[in-house]
Design a protein around this motif. Structure first.
Motif, PDB file in Angstrom:
ATOM      1  N   ASN A  46       0.815  -1.220   0.000  1.00 45.45           N
ATOM      2  CA  ASN A  46       0.000   0.000   0.000  1.00 45.45           C
ATOM      3  C   ASN A  46       0.844   1.264   0.000  1.00 45.45           C
ATOM      4  OD1 ASN A  46      -2.382  -1.449  -0.061  1.00 45.45           O
ATOM      5  ND2 ASN A  46      -2.757  -1.290   2.139  1.00 45.45           N
ATOM      6  N   GLU A  47       2.034   1.169   0.569  1.00 51.65           N
ATOM      7  CA  GLU A  47       2.934   2.327   0.624  1.00 51.65           C
ATOM      8  C   GLU A  47       3.920   2.358  -0.545  1.00 51.65           C
ATOM      9  OE1 GLU A  47       4.844   2.137   4.415  1.00 51.65           O
ATOM     10  OE2 GLU A  47       3.033   2.662   5.541  1.00 51.65           O
ATOM     11  N   ASP A  48       3.731   1.462  -1.515  1.00 55.99           N
ATOM     12  CA  ASP A  48       4.602   1.387  -2.690  1.00 55.99           C
ATOM     13  C   ASP A  48       6.058   1.100  -2.322  1.00 55.99           C
ATOM     14  OD1 ASP A  48       2.450   1.954  -4.380  1.00 55.99           O
ATOM     15  OD2 ASP A  48       2.730   4.110  -4.132  1.00 55.99           O
ATOM     16  N   ARG A  49       6.254   0.368  -1.231  1.00 54.64           N
ATOM     17  CA  ARG A  49       7.615  -0.008  -0.836  1.00 54.64           C
ATOM     18  C   ARG A  49       8.203  -1.042  -1.790  1.00 54.64           C
ATOM     19  NH1 ARG A  49       9.734   3.505   3.024  1.00 54.64           N
ATOM     20  NH2 ARG A  49       8.082   4.092   4.486  1.00 54.64           N
ATOM     21  N   ILE A  50       7.345  -1.929  -2.320  1.00 53.89           N
ATOM     22  CA  ILE A  50       7.769  -2.926  -3.293  1.00 53.89           C
ATOM     23  C   ILE A  50       6.775  -2.925  -4.446  1.00 53.89           C
ATOM     24  CG2 ILE A  50       8.908  -4.349  -1.552  1.00 53.89           C
ATOM     25  CD1 ILE A  50       6.573  -6.287  -1.708  1.00 53.89           C
ATOM     26  N   ALA A  51       7.185  -3.511  -5.562  1.00 51.76           N
ATOM     27  CA  ALA A  51       6.346  -3.469  -6.760  1.00 51.76           C
ATOM     28  C   ALA A  51       5.184  -4.446  -6.699  1.00 51.76           C
ATOM     29  CB  ALA A  51       7.206  -3.756  -7.989  1.00 51.76           C
ATOM     30  N   GLY A  52       5.405  -5.608  -6.076  1.00 53.03           N
ATOM     31  CA  GLY A  52       4.332  -6.590  -6.044  1.00 53.03           C
ATOM     32  C   GLY A  52       4.767  -7.854  -5.324  1.00 53.03           C
ATOM     33  N   TYR A  60      -4.787  -9.840   3.698  1.00 52.27           N
ATOM     34  CA  TYR A  60      -4.428  -9.786   2.283  1.00 52.27           C
ATOM     35  C   TYR A  60      -5.584  -9.280   1.425  1.00 52.27           C
ATOM     36  CZ  TYR A  60       0.059 -12.272   2.687  1.00 52.27           C
ATOM     37  OH  TYR A  60       1.355 -12.625   2.971  1.00 52.27           O
ATOM     38  N   LEU A  61      -6.794  -9.569   1.835  1.00 48.52           N
ATOM     39  CA  LEU A  61      -7.967  -9.186   1.044  1.00 48.52           C
ATOM     40  C   LEU A  61      -8.268  -7.703   1.148  1.00 48.52           C
ATOM     41  CD1 LEU A  61     -10.226 -12.274   1.825  1.00 48.52           C
ATOM     42  CD2 LEU A  61      -8.563 -11.959  -0.029  1.00 48.52           C
ATOM     43  N   THR A  62      -7.522  -6.994   1.983  1.00 43.29           N
ATOM     44  CA  THR A  62      -7.721  -5.552   2.130  1.00 43.29           C
ATOM     45  C   THR A  62      -6.704  -4.737   1.332  1.00 43.29           C
ATOM     46  OG1 THR A  62      -6.246  -5.278   4.059  1.00 43.29           O
ATOM     47  CG2 THR A  62      -8.513  -6.000   4.489  1.00 43.29           C
ATOM     48  N   VAL A  63      -5.811  -5.383   0.602  1.00 36.74           N
ATOM     49  CA  VAL A  63      -4.773  -4.658  -0.121  1.00 36.74           C
ATOM     50  C   VAL A  63      -5.408  -3.672  -1.095  1.00 36.74           C
ATOM     51  CG1 VAL A  63      -4.549  -6.324  -2.023  1.00 36.74           C
ATOM     52  CG2 VAL A  63      -2.562  -4.956  -1.307  1.00 36.74           C
ATOM     53  N   ARG A  64      -4.799  -2.527  -1.229  1.00 35.57           N
ATOM     54  CA  ARG A  64      -5.386  -1.460  -2.038  1.00 35.57           C
ATOM     55  C   ARG A  64      -5.431  -1.833  -3.524  1.00 35.57           C
ATOM     56  NH1 ARG A  64      -1.725   3.321  -1.667  1.00 35.57           N
ATOM     57  NH2 ARG A  64      -0.664   2.222  -3.370  1.00 35.57           N
ATOM     58  N   ASP A  65      -4.336  -2.315  -4.070  1.00 37.48           N
ATOM     59  CA  ASP A  65      -4.254  -2.657  -5.491  1.00 37.48           C
ATOM     60  C   ASP A  65      -4.105  -4.169  -5.629  1.00 37.48           C
ATOM     61  OD1 ASP A  65      -4.322   0.052  -6.269  1.00 37.48           O
ATOM     62  OD2 ASP A  65      -2.164   0.233  -5.920  1.00 37.48           O
ATOM     63  N   GLN A  66      -5.211  -4.848  -5.896  1.00 38.25           N
ATOM     64  CA  GLN A  66      -5.185  -6.309  -5.941  1.00 38.25           C
ATOM     65  C   GLN A  66      -4.273  -6.842  -7.038  1.00 38.25           C
ATOM     66  OE1 GLN A  66      -9.188  -7.812  -6.149  1.00 38.25           O
ATOM     67  NE2 GLN A  66      -9.729  -7.064  -4.100  1.00 38.25           N
ATOM     68  N   HIS A  67      -4.097  -6.081  -8.111  1.00 42.19           N
ATOM     69  CA  HIS A  67      -3.258  -6.576  -9.203  1.00 42.19           C
ATOM     70  C   HIS A  67      -1.801  -6.690  -8.792  1.00 42.19           C
ATOM     71  CE1 HIS A  67      -2.600  -2.220  -9.615  1.00 42.19           C
ATOM     72  NE2 HIS A  67      -1.458  -2.535 -10.189  1.00 42.19           N
ATOM     73  N   ARG A  68      -1.419  -6.076  -7.666  1.00 41.96           N
ATOM     74  CA  ARG A  68      -0.038  -6.141  -7.208  1.00 41.96           C
ATOM     75  C   ARG A  68       0.187  -7.274  -6.205  1.00 41.96           C
ATOM     76  NH1 ARG A  68       1.444  -0.299  -5.227  1.00 41.96           N
ATOM     77  NH2 ARG A  68       3.417  -1.359  -4.800  1.00 41.96           N
ATOM     78  N   LEU A  69      -0.870  -7.935  -5.808  1.00 43.38           N
ATOM     79  CA  LEU A  69      -0.756  -9.062  -4.873  1.00 43.38           C
ATOM     80  C   LEU A  69      -1.497 -10.252  -5.464  1.00 43.38           C
ATOM     81  CD1 LEU A  69       0.126 -10.284  -2.188  1.00 43.38           C
ATOM     82  CD2 LEU A  69      -1.940  -9.307  -1.143  1.00 43.38           C
ATOM     83  N   LEU A  70      -0.752 -11.149  -6.080  1.00 35.16           N
ATOM     84  CA  LEU A  70      -1.323 -12.351  -6.685  1.00 35.16           C
ATOM     85  C   LEU A  70      -1.438 -13.429  -5.620  1.00 35.16           C
ATOM     86  CD1 LEU A  70      -2.201 -13.886  -9.283  1.00 35.16           C
ATOM     87  CD2 LEU A  70       0.176 -14.648  -9.471  1.00 35.16           C
ATOM     88  N   LEU A  71      -2.654 -13.898  -5.373  1.00 33.04           N
ATOM     89  CA  LEU A  71      -2.899 -14.921  -4.353  1.00 33.04           C
ATOM     90  C   LEU A  71      -3.370 -16.203  -5.016  1.00 33.04           C
ATOM     91  CD1 LEU A  71      -4.845 -12.719  -1.755  1.00 33.04           C
ATOM     92  CD2 LEU A  71      -2.386 -13.241  -1.781  1.00 33.04           C
ATOM     93  N   THR A  72      -2.725 -17.318  -4.675  1.00 34.45           N
ATOM     94  CA  THR A  72      -3.168 -18.630  -5.134  1.00 34.45           C
ATOM     95  C   THR A  72      -3.379 -19.527  -3.914  1.00 34.45           C
ATOM     96  OG1 THR A  72      -0.828 -19.212  -5.506  1.00 34.45           O
ATOM     97  CG2 THR A  72      -2.112 -18.508  -7.418  1.00 34.45           C
ATOM     98  N   PRO A  73      -4.308 -20.491  -4.006  1.00 35.04           N
ATOM     99  CA  PRO A  73      -4.769 -21.236  -2.821  1.00 35.04           C
ATOM    100  C   PRO A  73      -3.932 -22.456  -2.452  1.00 35.04           C
ATOM    101  CG  PRO A  73      -6.113 -21.803  -4.697  1.00 35.04           C
ATOM    102  CD  PRO A  73      -5.139 -20.781  -5.187  1.00 35.04           C
ATOM    103  N   HIS A  74      -2.678 -22.230  -2.039  1.00 34.16           N
ATOM    104  CA  HIS A  74      -1.762 -23.304  -1.614  1.00 34.16           C
ATOM    105  C   HIS A  74      -1.799 -24.473  -2.611  1.00 34.16           C
ATOM    106  CE1 HIS A  74       0.339 -25.184   2.102  1.00 34.16           C
ATOM    107  NE2 HIS A  74       0.860 -25.635   0.977  1.00 34.16           N
TER     108      HIS A  74
END
Length: 314
Positions: free
Chosen positions: A252-258, A275-289
């Motif tokens: 959210n603070e743009d410390r890392i790209a993704g 994780y579901l509260t992240v501002r830009d979902q496209h920067r956090l790819l989540l897969t179900p283990h």
């Protein structure tokens, strides 16, 4: 031990539909349950001489209540769900299956990295939803992406999976370095670096270590802040290695790209997970283990469990 054993698989949902699964019946009197709730444990496990568990905990109390138990097989690499001291006190071997998911995990590691770094999910939607069709040029993207060749690729944990990921990254021309939480030099053609150096200099940080007292919350906010703003984090190991709230804050603070994450401290993921509260979902790819779960990997897992039963029941 000679007579065919009574074998019980407590939580077979992830493997019981594979063709090789039926071969368990050749080893003895075999019973399997897709899942075993806590209240069902004694009903399912009582009388078993060989108990197979994936995630079900075999505590000292439970082991003590199973007088017929002679062998514990873990349908995984890690054995942290078994009280090994209690098993040892009863002379009950605990056997796992190592190395079965190496290629599967390495494959998703690279796939997930490229998916988030190249914004592939958004670009796919852009075509289907007509954004590309309305573009003025023949090509279309939202933000630039970069080649992996020449990039510094940091791996935390240079075990079997870490080495396979290193090979794949090297094939793309990346410059691999690694961090060992135990301070060990491995017999690999890649330099070892301290954690701070890894975080500060790498375009990719990929986690492939075990969850231990040394690695729990290894990457908190202070560590994530040391990463380059252009860097990506990939975690295919265990959820507890990364402070999940800290990762959301860093994104959210743009410390890392993704980041690309396949594992979580609580699984399945609860509805109120940070994780579901992240501002830009496209920067956090989540897969179900799912990194471990190729058909080939699960087949090797079944075959490994059967080998462990054969060897343990000779």
């Amino acid at each position: 031990m000679s007579a065919a054993p009574k074998i019980v698989f407590l939580d077979a949902a992830s493997v019981d539909k594979l063709p090789t699964y039926d071969k368990f019946n050749e080893l003895g009197e075999f019973t399997s349950y897709a899942r075993t709730a806590s209240a069902e444990f004694m009903e399912h496990a009582t009388g078993a001489q060989v108990l197979i568990t994936n995630k079900i905990e075999l505590t000292a109390e439970r082991i003590e209540q199973l007088p017929d138990l002679r062998l514990i097989c873990v349908a995984a690499t890690g054995t942290n769900n078994v009280d090994k001291d209690a098993a040892k006190a009863r002379n009950i071997p605990v056997r796992n299956v190592s190395g079965y998911s190496t290629d599967s995990v390495a494959q998703l590691t690279m796939t997930a990295l490229f998916a988030v770094a190249m914004d592939l999910i958004y670009l796919n939607r852009a075509v289907y939803e007509g954004h590309y069709g309305k573009a003025k040029d023949f090509t279309f993207w939202r933000h630039p992406f970069y080649e992996l060749g020449g990039a510094r690729f940091g791996i935390i944990g240079m075990g079997t999976i870490g080495r396979r990921v290193a090979e794949l990254a090297t094939a793309y021309g990346a410059k691999v370095v690694y961090y060992s939480s135990r301070g060990h030099d491995h017999d690999v053609p890649y330099p070892r670096a301290e954690l701070d150096e890894l975080l500060e200099t790498c375009e990719v940080i990929s986690i492939h270590c075990a969850l231990t007292d040394d690695t729990r919350n290894l990457l908190g906010y202070a560590e994530l802040k040391k990463m380059k703003p252009s860097a990506y984090l990939v975690n295919m190991a265990r959820g507890g290695i990364v402070d999940e709230a800290a990762l959301v804050r860093a994104l959210n603070e743009d410390r890392i790209a993704g980041a690309a994450i396949d594992v979580f401290t609580e699984e399945p993921l609860p509805d109120d997970h940070v994780y579901l509260t992240v501002r830009d979902q496209h920067r956090l790819l989540l897969t179900p283990h799912v990194a471990w779960a190729s058909v080939e990997a699960r087949t090797r897992l079944i075959e490994g469990i059967m080998d462990n039963i054969r060897q343990g029941w000779e």
